[in-house]
Design an enzyme around this catalytic site. Structure first.
Site, mmCIF file in Angstrom:
data_model
loop_
_atom_site.group_PDB
_atom_site.id
_atom_site.type_symbol
_atom_site.label_atom_id
_atom_site.label_comp_id
_atom_site.label_asym_id
_atom_site.label_seq_id
_atom_site.Cartn_x
_atom_site.Cartn_y
_atom_site.Cartn_z
ATOM 1 N N ARG A 82 62.871 75.583 47.299
ATOM 2 C CA ARG A 82 63.028 74.573 46.248
ATOM 3 C C ARG A 82 62.524 75.134 44.918
ATOM 4 N NH1 ARG A 82 59.702 71.077 46.440
ATOM 5 N NH2 ARG A 82 58.536 71.634 48.304
ATOM 6 N N TYR A 222 70.225 76.389 48.706
ATOM 7 C CA TYR A 222 69.138 76.379 49.691
ATOM 8 C C TYR A 222 68.467 75.029 49.899
ATOM 9 C CZ TYR A 222 65.868 78.735 52.748
ATOM 10 O OH TYR A 222 65.179 79.148 53.863
ATOM 11 N N LYS A 231 65.412 65.722 50.213
ATOM 12 C CA LYS A 231 64.382 65.447 49.215
ATOM 13 C C LYS A 231 64.938 64.662 48.013
ATOM 14 C CE LYS A 231 61.412 66.953 51.833
ATOM 15 N NZ LYS A 231 60.726 68.190 52.032
ATOM 16 N N HIS A 251 56.701 61.336 52.225
ATOM 17 C CA HIS A 251 56.850 62.679 52.806
ATOM 18 C C HIS A 251 55.940 62.754 54.036
ATOM 19 C CE1 HIS A 251 56.712 67.321 51.886
ATOM 20 N NE2 HIS A 251 57.646 67.032 52.766
ATOM 21 N N SER A 273 54.466 70.404 51.709
ATOM 22 C CA SER A 273 55.427 71.311 52.315
ATOM 23 C C SER A 273 54.717 72.492 52.968
ATOM 24 C CB SER A 273 56.394 71.822 51.256
ATOM 25 O OG SER A 273 57.031 70.721 50.649
ATOM 26 N N CYS A 275 52.683 72.560 55.468
ATOM 27 C CA CYS A 275 51.277 72.310 55.805
ATOM 28 C C CYS A 275 51.110 71.595 57.140
ATOM 29 C CB CYS A 275 50.597 71.538 54.684
ATOM 30 S SG CYS A 275 50.417 72.529 53.187
ATOM 31 N N ASP A 298 59.427 64.760 58.699
ATOM 32 C CA ASP A 298 59.365 65.094 57.262
ATOM 33 C C ASP A 298 59.413 63.882 56.344
ATOM 34 O OD1 ASP A 298 59.214 67.424 55.458
ATOM 35 O OD2 ASP A 298 61.138 66.717 54.691
ATOM 36 N N ARG A 391 63.948 79.034 57.787
ATOM 37 C CA ARG A 391 64.006 77.699 58.383
ATOM 38 C C ARG A 391 64.932 77.636 59.583
ATOM 39 N NH1 ARG A 391 60.818 73.425 55.816
ATOM 40 N NH2 ARG A 391 59.861 74.529 54.083
HETATM 41 P P1 GTP Z 1 57.890 71.366 55.413
HETATM 42 O O1 GTP Z 1 59.042 71.394 56.361
HETATM 43 O O2 GTP Z 1 57.982 72.405 54.350
HETATM 44 O O3 GTP Z 1 57.645 70.023 54.825
HETATM 45 O O4 GTP Z 1 56.580 71.842 56.255
HETATM 46 P P2 GTP Z 1 55.689 71.106 57.367
HETATM 47 O O5 GTP Z 1 54.664 70.244 56.711
HETATM 48 O O6 GTP Z 1 56.556 70.467 58.382
HETATM 49 O O7 GTP Z 1 54.879 72.332 58.016
HETATM 50 P P3 GTP Z 1 55.033 73.022 59.450
HETATM 51 O O8 GTP Z 1 54.628 72.123 60.577
HETATM 52 O O9 GTP Z 1 56.358 73.652 59.539
HETATM 53 O O10 GTP Z 1 53.912 74.148 59.342
HETATM 54 C C1 GTP Z 1 53.879 75.082 58.295
HETATM 55 C C2 GTP Z 1 53.056 76.276 58.694
HETATM 56 O O11 GTP Z 1 51.722 75.889 59.027
HETATM 57 C C3 GTP Z 1 53.614 76.996 59.910
HETATM 58 O O12 GTP Z 1 53.536 78.372 59.703
HETATM 59 C C4 GTP Z 1 52.693 76.560 61.025
HETATM 60 O O13 GTP Z 1 52.612 77.509 62.050
HETATM 61 C C5 GTP Z 1 51.355 76.337 60.314
HETATM 62 N N1 GTP Z 1 50.551 75.287 60.992
HETATM 63 C C6 GTP Z 1 50.975 74.056 61.359
HETATM 64 N N2 GTP Z 1 49.993 73.361 61.993
HETATM 65 C C7 GTP Z 1 48.910 74.162 62.002
HETATM 66 C C8 GTP Z 1 47.563 74.009 62.509
HETATM 67 O O14 GTP Z 1 47.171 73.001 63.076
HETATM 68 N N3 GTP Z 1 46.723 75.073 62.300
HETATM 69 C C9 GTP Z 1 47.127 76.218 61.667
HETATM 70 N N4 GTP Z 1 46.235 77.204 61.520
HETATM 71 N N5 GTP Z 1 48.378 76.405 61.204
HETATM 72 C C10 GTP Z 1 49.255 75.392 61.347
HETATM 73 C C1 SPV Z 2 59.784 70.829 51.953
HETATM 74 O O1 SPV Z 2 59.713 71.744 51.113
HETATM 75 O O2 SPV Z 2 58.971 69.875 51.979
HETATM 76 C C2 SPV Z 2 60.820 70.889 53.006
HETATM 77 C C3 SPV Z 2 61.849 71.919 52.881
HETATM 78 O O3 SPV Z 2 60.836 70.067 53.901
HETATM 79 S S1 SPV Z 2 63.098 71.477 51.767
HETATM 80 O O4 SPV Z 2 64.141 70.763 52.496
HETATM 81 O O5 SPV Z 2 63.645 72.729 51.209
HETATM 82 O O6 SPV Z 2 62.580 70.629 50.727
HETATM 83 MN MN MN Z 3 58.979 68.721 53.887
#
Ligand code: GTP
Ligand code: SPV
Ligand code: MN
Length: 609
Positions: A82, A222, A231, A251, A273, A275, A298, A391
């Protein structure tokens, strides 16, 4: 190739929805595509599109024995996330976009967009995608129509949303309002000019007109820049609809928990994002007797129900998850869903047997890969094999732990809300808010280190209110006020309890203080026990943290020192945190709700500051 006059296009339109026919005609006359295709959303059409994308070199078909009906795409290296700096909220008044958004006068922006989109689809097919965010059988279904010149976007939108003829027919039956969402990669083709695998434009514009409820996206193919239901609609435009109609577009993931006592709870969690939302949403509990089911990873639309309870639905139909870090040892539920196929991967690495790989997928690293930029890669290479924001895009109904309530248009009652960020210091593993308003204060001051999900520096601490910083479609102070005002509709006894969490605190040696992933079950158990009034807590200036012994650590190998690091409220760290919050609140000016200014004053007083 010439284009049909507008009137002709309107007459040929595959719809009786006059507003839609007229808009499609206008867009065609402006963008001058070679062909127009009304997307029906069928399996056959998806096969046709993916075959075409494979022939064009945009998609690589994966080994069907490993990943059936699945594909890999590789983007232009300048189009990988983004682009927040190129994202605009063009409200009539600048004040209504607030300090967290880029703003431009709507008329001036329309002039720019008209110029950018003029002829932008030359040599390409224009796809018309009717879609609905949330259930089609909702009382007031939220329709959109994305027009795009990217077949990759069509194939991805089919995974992420409910699209096609069924949606169109329902829109026609009720002559429904829809959010017009116009997307072009901004790469017209001259007659005979060969296409590239990932067309895009150096100049990107992601623009929202909140009063008109319309979206224009130019130059990027993307993720959140291009899949406009996600979003752009379900957060930025929906947050404005939610303000006007009395609900919340957030979110957040939605997770159902069943305790060993067979009691169910629903938790919503807002993390910025990359996290941890998808990971927590697909949690594999590590405590015996606990069951987790997912509803969303999400986006969460919430409203107060008839009994004053907060109800949540997930408006999406797919997962668009961060690939790196997703593995059988960290997120087996995501891996199982992906393995069923029907997925599109973007910017991951390819294995020599036609599968995909990314950092963290397996503990053992393959000896040879083709990296996301098409180069040979070995463990000795000094760059990651997959892009950090690579992704997987997978239908949510392939998740085995999907709750049947995902399909219920009434949604589920939320019992707890978690706000969380990625902080190396300061923020304890879990803190319970003193009350609802204090919880909103916690959300409003949420902070996190930036990630690869958006372009720009990574690892910089920034405030991210409710994890919505890049997604609030109006003034941020008004948004916080909306959160406060809405609770007047609530049965106060049924208001969710609010918690602040941080899975990412570090120890002195740089490692994570808390093991995270499945072990986050233990934090959720404490949350549930706090709801039930059975877990002990220590009152600190920032809220209630677990008392020694109140976190269930049965069978967990974590050192007492690490645990103390994870839970610590360190006054010296809070000194600079308070200064940071103060600075952040100052940026709201007059639009900061006074209840929150009051909360900051009380927090400072509790620290004796
Ligand atoms: P978006 O799709 O961008 O909104 O991201 P998200 O909030 O869904 O994050 P996601 O669960 O994909 O995790 C993002 C990164 O953080 C990944 O590389 C995970 O492996 C890492 N991660 C997630 N949960 C944990 C946790 O509890 N501990 C640690 N150390 N890393 C974590
Ligand atoms: C985020 O960035 O919070 C995502 C990926 O979930 S995107 O769809 O690119 O915004
Ligand atoms: Mn997201």
């Amino acid at each position: 190739m010439g284009h049909a006059p507008v009137q002709e296009i309107v007459e040929q339109a595959m719809t009786t929805h006059k507003g839609l026919a007229a808009w499609v005609g206008e867009v065609a006359a402006l963008t001058l595509p070679d062909h127009i295709r009304w997307v029906d959303g069928s399996v056959e059409e998806q096969a046709l599109l993916t075959d075409h994308l494979v022939a064009e070199g945009t998609l690589t078909r994966l080994n069907p024995e490993l990943f059936p009906n699945s594909f890999a795409a590789f983007s232009d290296p300048k189009d990988v996330a983004r682009v927040e700096g190129r994202t605009f909220i063009c409200s009539e008044n600048e004040r209504d976009a607030g300090f967290t958004n880029n703003w431009m006068d709507p008329a001036a922006m329309k002039d720019i967009l008209n110029e950018k989109f003029a002829g932008s689809m030359r040599g390409r097919t224009m796809f018309v995608i009717p879609f609905v965010m949330g259930p089609l059988d909702a009382e007031d279904p939220k329709f959109g129509v994305e027009i795009t010149d990217s077949a990759y976007v069509v194939a991805s939108m089919r995974i992420m949303a409910n699209i096609g003829t069924d949606v169109l027919r329902k829109m026609e039956d009720t002559n429904a309002f829809f959010v017009p969402a116009l997307h072009s990669v901004g790469a017209p083709l001259a007659p005979g000019e060969a296409d590239v695998a990932w067309p895009c434009n150096e100049e990107k514009w992601i623009v929202h007109f909140p009063e008109e409820r319309s979206i224009f996206s130019f130059g990027s193919g993307y993720g959140g820049n291009a899949l406009l239901g996600k979003k752009c609609f379900a957060l930025r435009i929906a947050s404005v609809m939610a303000r006007d109609e009395g609900w919340l577009a957030e979110h957040m993931l939605i997770l159902k928990l069943t305790s060993p006592a067979d009691k169910t709870y629903h938790v919503a969690a807002a993390f910025p994002s990359a996290c941890g939302k998808t990971n927590l949403a697909l949690l594999e509990p590590t405590l015996p007797g606990w069951k987790a089911e997912t509803l969303g990873d999400d986006i969460n639309w919430m409203r107060f129900g008839k009994e004053g309870e907060l109800r949540a639905v997930n408006p999406e139909a797919g997962l668009f998850g961060v690939a790196p870090g997703t593995g059988w040892h960290t997120n087996p539920n995501a891996m199982a869903a992906i393995s069923k196929g029907n997925s599109i991967f973007t910017n991951v690495a390819l294995t020599d047997d036609g599968g995909v790989w990314w950092e963290g997928m397996t503990k053992e690293v393959p000896t040879h890969l083709t990296d996301w930029q098409g180069n040979d890669w070995t463990p000795e290479s000094d760059r990651p094999a997959a892009h950090p924001n690579s992704r997987f895009c997978t239908p949510i109904d392939q998740v085995d732990m999907l709750s049947k309530d995902y399909f219920n248009p009434e949604g589920v009652e939320i019992n707890a809300i978690l706000f969380g960020g990625r902080r190396k210091t300061t923020i304890p593993l879990v803190t319970q808010a003193r009350d609802w308003t204090h919880g909103i204060f916690m959300g409003s001051t949420l902070s996190s280190e930036t990630t690869a999900a958006a372009t720009g520096a990574v690892g910089v601490v920034r405030r991210d209110p409710m994890a919505m910083l890049p997604f609030i479609g109006y003034d941020a102070g008004d948004y916080l006020k909306h959160w406060i005002d809405l609770s007047a509709k609530a049965d106060q006894a049924r208001l969710p309890k609010i918690f602040l969490v941080n899975w990412f605190r570090r120890t002195a040696d740089g490692g994570f203080a808390w093991p995270g992933f499945g072990e986050n079950t233990r934090v959720l158990k404490w949350v549930v026990d706090r709801i039930e009034g059975t877990a002990e807590a220590v009152e600190t200036p920032i809220g209630f943290v677990p008392a020694v012994g109140s976190l269930d650590l049965t069978g967990l190998d974590v050192s007492p020192a690490d645990l103390a690091d994870a839970l610590r409220v360190e006054p010296s760290e809070w000194e600079s945190e308070l200064a940071g919050i103060q600075e952040w609140y100052a940026r709201f000016g007059d639009s900061l709700p006074e209840q929150l200014a009051e909360e900051l004053k009380d927090l400072k007083a509790r620290f004796g500051a």
